[in-house]
Design a protein around this motif. Structure first.
Motif, PDB file in Angstrom:
ATOM      1  N   ILE A 130      -2.616  -0.007   8.219  1.00 29.64           N
ATOM      2  CA  ILE A 130      -1.442   0.799   7.860  1.00 29.64           C
ATOM      3  C   ILE A 130      -1.056   1.702   9.034  1.00 29.64           C
ATOM      4  CG2 ILE A 130      -0.567   2.657   6.371  1.00 29.64           C
ATOM      5  CD1 ILE A 130      -2.460   1.554   4.143  1.00 29.64           C
ATOM      6  N   SER A 182       2.335   1.565  11.191  1.00 30.32           N
ATOM      7  CA  SER A 182       3.239   2.709  11.091  1.00 30.32           C
ATOM      8  C   SER A 182       3.571   3.242  12.478  1.00 30.32           C
ATOM      9  CB  SER A 182       2.617   3.817  10.241  1.00 30.32           C
ATOM     10  OG  SER A 182       2.404   3.351   8.938  1.00 30.32           O
ATOM     11  N   TYR A 192       0.816  -1.239   0.000  1.00 31.41           N
ATOM     12  CA  TYR A 192       0.000   0.000   0.000  1.00 31.41           C
ATOM     13  C   TYR A 192       0.843   1.280   0.000  1.00 31.41           C
ATOM     14  CZ  TYR A 192      -3.416  -3.485   1.341  1.00 31.41           C
ATOM     15  OH  TYR A 192      -4.196  -4.610   1.379  1.00 31.41           O
TER      16      TYR A 192
END
Ligand code: YK8
Length: 177
Positions: free
Chosen positions: A144, A148, A102
């Motif tokens: 995500i 992260s 992604y």
């Protein structure tokens, strides 16, 4: 966003800028410890507006088992004009990790704020935000963001502890308090 570092260090704001934003021994050593390889740093260049910019390229080693072991990355740094020498440095760093899943959806924005406290003291604050260029499906987005944050937390905790080490070394045998 999140605030990952917020601490006063017993060395000057200029020194902090030099450690983090020039091709210093400190940053070279830190990158080595983080297994960040193939680093290339462009010099700071002044734009017409007076802001300074530079670009860094490197390869990061990833410990997250969900992702491949390496990724190339580009970091675009902007040093804002009003950062009067030695008083205040504001650096925005946009980090794009090119080879993670992604990767075309998101990037990370790190904002480093170095403020002079006194001749031999400064405060460093680092704010981080995960930004989206296009909106992924909700579940993917939280995936995500979560992955992260954990990587960033680990990175900035390590950076802070290395800066504390550096502070100790700089203030050892210096004579004056
Ligand atoms: C810089 C943000 C995201 C990325 C990573 C990607 C997960 C992908 C999500 C999948 C591995 C040095 C990070 C942490 C790698 C390291 C980057 C560093 C710490 C599961 C969908 C590299 C600051 C920096 C910015 C962004 C960080 C990446 O100086 O989770």
């Amino acid at each position: 966003g999140r605030l990952y570092v917020n601490r006063v260090f017993h060395f000057s704001a200029e020194k902090m800028f030099e450690l983090l934003f020039t091709d210093s021994h400190f940053i070279r050593r830190f990158m080595k410890a983080r297994k960040i390889t193939k680093a290339s740093f462009d010099p700071w260049r002044e734009e017409a507006s007076g802001t300074m910019k530079r670009r860094l390229n490197y390869t990061i080693t990833i410990t997250n088992p969900l992702v491949g072991k390496f990724s190339t990355a580009t970091e675009n740094q902007t040093l804002y004009k009003d950062s009067r020498e030695g008083q205040r440095y504001l650096v925005d760093a946009e980090v794009i990790t090119h080879d993670v899943p992604y990767h075309d959806y998101f990037y990370t924005q790190n904002r480093y704020c170095i403020v002079r406290h006194s001749k031999r003291k400064c405060r460093l604050r680092v704010y981080t935000d995960v930004k989206y260029k296009k909106q992924p499906w909700g579940l993917i987005k939280s995936f995500i963001t979560k992955n992260s944050w954990s990587g960033l937390e680990d990175y900035f905790r390590h950076l802070e502890s290395e800066l504390v080490e550096e502070e100790l070394e700089l203030n050892q045998g210096g004579g004056e308090p």
